[in-house]
Enzyme design. Sequence first.
Site, mmCIF file in Angstrom:
data_model
loop_
_atom_site.group_PDB
_atom_site.id
_atom_site.type_symbol
_atom_site.label_atom_id
_atom_site.label_comp_id
_atom_site.label_asym_id
_atom_site.label_seq_id
_atom_site.Cartn_x
_atom_site.Cartn_y
_atom_site.Cartn_z
ATOM 1 N N HIS A 183 29.693 -7.747 64.308
ATOM 2 C CA HIS A 183 31.015 -7.107 64.344
ATOM 3 C C HIS A 183 30.979 -5.659 63.853
ATOM 4 C CE1 HIS A 183 32.696 -7.832 59.999
ATOM 5 N NE2 HIS A 183 31.427 -7.491 59.967
ATOM 6 N N ASP A 232 13.810 -2.569 59.680
ATOM 7 C CA ASP A 232 14.938 -2.066 60.463
ATOM 8 C C ASP A 232 15.230 -3.072 61.571
ATOM 9 O OD1 ASP A 232 16.720 -0.750 62.105
ATOM 10 O OD2 ASP A 232 15.428 0.987 62.486
ATOM 11 N N ASP A 254 16.020 -7.474 55.428
ATOM 12 C CA ASP A 254 17.010 -6.394 55.405
ATOM 13 C C ASP A 254 16.268 -5.122 55.053
ATOM 14 O OD1 ASP A 254 19.454 -4.866 55.191
ATOM 15 O OD2 ASP A 254 20.502 -6.719 54.759
#
Length: 349
Positions: free
Chosen positions: A259, A240, A215
Amino acid sequence: MPATPAPTPAPEPATANDPVPSSPLHDLMYGHIDTCALRAVVVHGIPDHLADGPLTAKQLAARSGTQAGPLHRVLRLLAQRGLFRQHEDGAFCLTDSGQALRADVPGSQRAAVLLFSGEAFRRSAAGVGDTLRTGQPGLDAAYGLPFFAYVSSVPDRSHLFDAAMSSLTSGANEKIVDSCPFPDSGTVVDVAGGRGGLLREVLTRHTGLEGVLFDTPEAVTGHLLDTPELKGRWSTRGGDLFAAVPEGGDVYLLKNILHDFSDEDCARVLGTLRRAVTPGTRLLVIDAVLPEDGAPPPAIALDVVMLMTLRGRERTATDFEKLLGRCGFRLDRILPTPSLTSIVEATAV
């Protein structure tokens, strides 16, 4: 002769804890009041003051620096919403549901309450009228920044977001791992995995696996993997996800990531993943899956949150199949879980 009907028993007297008869219209009209009342008691630490047992509004006010009269009225409202209970002597206690508002309990939802009742989400929701006209998230219009840039621009915001995501998914991680077969050995890469709650659950349950938490550098700094049972079986990488992800994994996880994004941005993420893996590598996309027949799914509210704050959306199985297919993955199956999310299992081709 006809039998004499038995007298109808008198109804039980109502109490302060009884639900208020309402209509869906009124629930929607007043919904923001419940949210603001909930935020107020959390901000002032009222649930934490009730950890050792019931207290009156006067006692709570003295401990929290609030005023007893207004506090009593707000707690009375939240008692009707099932989070507190008022005793005959006037004291309040937490219900089982209300216990999750405390900061010091496993699965605490305090951070999630503060995030979703905060200014950014309130302003995003207030702008939904313009969103219907422009298609642009209300948050972008309110702050001139996309959601993740807004969150990361202030450390306290970023910390709250990470804590809220961890609290929301703490119970779901067990259900997800229970619902998906993992290999006995190999490396699991959790892409954009936040603090690593899901990866920790996977490695704890499957002792032959190793893991990589990937992350942003800020997110992985607060990781949850440094436990005795996981010693020597994990590493963290900052970066990234639109640029590059760690190579060499056997199973890749994308939990509640796609999502957040439009189809085009999802294709960028999945393209980055495909370049990092070899054919046959498994990808587990963990997201809500909307039914194809239009039946009301539990993720409808979450879909509108995506509309107001991001450019993403919840998707159907067909949507996932098309999206994965254009990026070099084959959708193999969808595994339901006892949580809001399903596991979309795919293979790199």
